[in-house]
Scaffold this motif. Sequence first.
Motif, short mmCIF file in Angstrom:
data_model
loop_
_atom_site.label_atom_id
_atom_site.label_comp_id
_atom_site.label_asym_id
_atom_site.label_seq_id
_atom_site.Cartn_x
_atom_site.Cartn_y
_atom_site.Cartn_z
N SER A 163 0.77 -1.23 0.12
CA SER A 163 0.04 0.10 -0.03
C SER A 163 0.97 1.18 -0.02
O SER A 163 1.80 1.31 0.51
CB SER A 163 -1.05 -0.04 1.10
N VAL A 164 0.42 2.35 -0.58
CA VAL A 164 1.12 3.47 -0.45
C VAL A 164 0.73 4.16 0.78
O VAL A 164 -0.71 4.27 1.09
CB VAL A 164 0.79 4.41 -1.96
N PRO A 165 1.48 4.96 1.42
CA PRO A 165 0.89 5.60 2.27
C PRO A 165 -0.08 6.62 2.31
O PRO A 165 -0.13 7.13 1.27
CB PRO A 165 2.36 6.40 3.07
N ALA A 186 9.14 17.06 -14.93
CA ALA A 186 9.50 15.85 -14.34
C ALA A 186 8.73 14.59 -14.82
O ALA A 186 7.40 14.86 -15.11
CB ALA A 186 9.56 15.60 -12.72
N LYS A 187 9.26 13.60 -15.65
CA LYS A 187 8.58 12.54 -16.34
C LYS A 187 8.55 11.45 -15.63
O LYS A 187 8.03 10.34 -15.69
CB LYS A 187 8.98 12.25 -17.51
N ARG A 188 9.37 11.26 -14.26
CA ARG A 188 9.74 10.04 -13.61
C ARG A 188 9.71 10.55 -11.99
O ARG A 188 10.66 11.51 -11.66
CB ARG A 188 11.06 9.37 -13.93
N ILE A 189 9.07 9.63 -11.08
CA ILE A 189 9.27 10.07 -9.63
C ILE A 189 9.61 8.60 -9.04
O ILE A 189 8.96 7.76 -9.29
CB ILE A 189 8.08 10.69 -9.09
N LEU A 190 10.52 8.72 -8.28
CA LEU A 190 10.59 7.65 -7.36
C LEU A 190 10.22 8.01 -5.90
O LEU A 190 10.91 8.97 -5.47
CB LEU A 190 12.31 7.19 -7.27
N MET A 191 9.46 6.93 -5.30
CA MET A 191 9.07 7.20 -4.05
C MET A 191 9.49 6.08 -2.97
O MET A 191 9.33 4.87 -3.61
CB MET A 191 7.51 7.26 -3.82
N GLU A 192 10.18 6.30 -1.99
CA GLU A 192 10.70 5.55 -1.11
C GLU A 192 9.96 5.34 0.03
O GLU A 192 9.57 6.49 0.72
CB GLU A 192 12.20 5.58 -0.85
N LYS A 193 9.52 4.22 0.54
CA LYS A 193 8.75 4.19 1.88
C LYS A 193 9.49 2.98 2.71
O LYS A 193 10.05 2.04 2.27
CB LYS A 193 7.55 3.28 1.46
N SER A 250 12.78 -1.44 3.34
CA SER A 250 12.39 -0.23 2.37
C SER A 250 11.73 -0.75 1.11
O SER A 250 11.89 -1.96 0.80
CB SER A 250 13.43 0.56 2.15
N GLU A 251 10.87 0.10 0.49
CA GLU A 251 10.30 -0.36 -0.87
C GLU A 251 10.43 0.86 -1.47
O GLU A 251 10.35 2.20 -1.14
CB GLU A 251 8.60 -0.37 -0.54
N THR A 252 10.77 0.68 -2.84
CA THR A 252 10.88 2.14 -3.82
C THR A 252 9.82 1.58 -4.64
O THR A 252 9.51 0.78 -5.44
CB THR A 252 12.16 1.94 -4.54
N PHE A 253 8.79 2.88 -5.22
CA PHE A 253 7.97 2.77 -6.08
C PHE A 253 8.43 3.68 -7.15
O PHE A 253 8.78 4.82 -6.84
CB PHE A 253 6.61 3.31 -5.56
N CYS A 254 8.24 3.41 -8.50
CA CYS A 254 8.73 4.36 -9.65
C CYS A 254 7.20 4.41 -10.41
O CYS A 254 6.58 3.80 -10.70
CB CYS A 254 9.59 3.57 -10.51
N TRP A 300 0.05 10.00 -14.05
CA TRP A 300 0.96 9.31 -13.34
C TRP A 300 0.65 7.83 -13.22
O TRP A 300 -0.34 7.46 -12.63
CB TRP A 300 1.15 9.79 -11.97
N GLU A 301 1.69 6.82 -13.57
CA GLU A 301 1.28 5.35 -13.37
C GLU A 301 2.49 4.78 -13.02
O GLU A 301 3.77 5.02 -12.92
CB GLU A 301 1.02 4.83 -14.76
N LEU A 302 2.14 3.61 -12.02
CA LEU A 302 3.31 2.91 -11.27
C LEU A 302 3.78 1.98 -12.53
O LEU A 302 2.94 1.42 -12.94
CB LEU A 302 2.71 1.99 -9.91
N VAL A 303 5.21 1.93 -12.59
CA VAL A 303 5.89 1.16 -13.51
C VAL A 303 7.01 0.19 -12.99
O VAL A 303 7.33 -0.61 -13.65
CB VAL A 303 6.34 2.04 -14.41
N GLY A 304 7.21 0.65 -11.70
CA GLY A 304 8.32 -0.36 -10.98
C GLY A 304 8.32 -0.45 -9.61
O GLY A 304 7.57 0.59 -8.93
N TYR A 305 8.54 -1.66 -8.99
CA TYR A 305 8.59 -1.49 -7.52
C TYR A 305 9.78 -2.49 -7.19
O TYR A 305 9.92 -3.72 -7.80
CB TYR A 305 7.20 -2.51 -7.32
#
Length: 111
Positions: free
Chosen positions: A59-61, A77-84, A92-96, A104-109
């Motif tokens: 889940s995303v916070p 920006a065309k790409r954002i990394l979010m770290e949890k 830790s988890e990284t969402f791209c 905006w779409e999730l493309v990587g985890y």
Amino acid sequence: AIRAPPRSGGLGDGYQRQAIFMNSSIARFIHVSMSDPDDDTQTMDGFINREQWSTIGSSVPEGIITNIRYGQRYHNAKRILMEKNSLGSGMSETFCFVKGSRGWELVGYEN
């Protein structure tokens, strides 16, 4: 800004709207890199489709998400990394996320 999942009053209604939101916010295929549950020293790397996300996805916070920029600039920006991160367990988890024609779409985890 990355849009937050919609809120609702009723459980059934919320689940339906959440499913629609998830479907519109996840790319058709997601690159996944994660620990092998059978061997912690190995990683599994590959692609899953958006329908499989709910079986492994995190889940995303919700609520307040802190973004400490320290002077960084983001122009178109065309790409954002979010770290949890979990302070207690060191996990830790990284969402791209990538910005495309659907928003905006999730493309990587990675975990």
